[in-house]
Design a protein around this motif. Sequence first.
Motif, PDB file in Angstrom:
ATOM      1  N   LEU A 199       3.058   2.176  -6.765  1.00 30.96           N
ATOM      2  CA  LEU A 199       3.388   3.523  -6.538  1.00 30.96           C
ATOM      3  C   LEU A 199       2.382   4.423  -6.971  1.00 30.96           C
TER       4      LEU A 199
ATOM      5  N   LYS B 246       0.247   4.705  -4.065  1.00 31.30           N
ATOM      6  CA  LYS B 246       0.782   5.514  -2.906  1.00 31.30           C
ATOM      7  C   LYS B 246       0.731   6.939  -3.240  1.00 31.30           C
TER       8      LYS B 246
ATOM      9  N   ASN C  11       6.657  10.015  -2.701  1.00 34.08           N
ATOM     10  CA  ASN C  11       6.093   9.220  -3.675  1.00 34.08           C
ATOM     11  C   ASN C  11       6.168   9.560  -5.020  1.00 34.08           C
TER      12      ASN C  11
END
Length: 176
Positions: free
Chosen positions: A27, A30, A136
């Motif tokens: 994450l 991202k 995100n």
Amino acid sequence: MLIIVLVVITFSIILWIITVTNNFKRLEVKIEEARSGIEVALEKRSDTLTKLRDAAGTYMKHESSTFQKIVALRKGMSLKELEDADNQMIKMSNDLLALGENYPELRSSDVFIELEKGVSDAEEHLQAARRVYNANVSSYNTAIAMFPNSLLKGSRQSLPFYEADSRKHQDVEMKF
């Protein structure tokens, strides 16, 4: 038998820790990718506005120092700095398009028309990049807040969303 159960439980806990930690890292990557997307979109808009300014150059009397500041967008800016640069470019975009309104021969120029389309495309690209970034960040913030993942968040903190300038929250006054 008890040893087997303990080994299975220990293995499961280690596997869970690895999975959660890797998810946090995924994450984070991202989010950095999405942030880079915002920077790319800002640079695209800056390049398009610079070309629009050059096309309108004979009609403009003022210095281009503001453009020079905005063209200087580089990686490493904080989210707040990106938002500030974004707001400066929005103002310049509006100023350039207003300039086209004041000069009919400029407004009818094929180059000016194409560049206006380019500015519109750049704005759409930037909005999409902001949405990807915020999606995100939302996933990341949710992942570090949810139990039991929150047990492994360590020093990770919630990240801020990309927000619109507060002036954009006000209704647009229409004058006819």
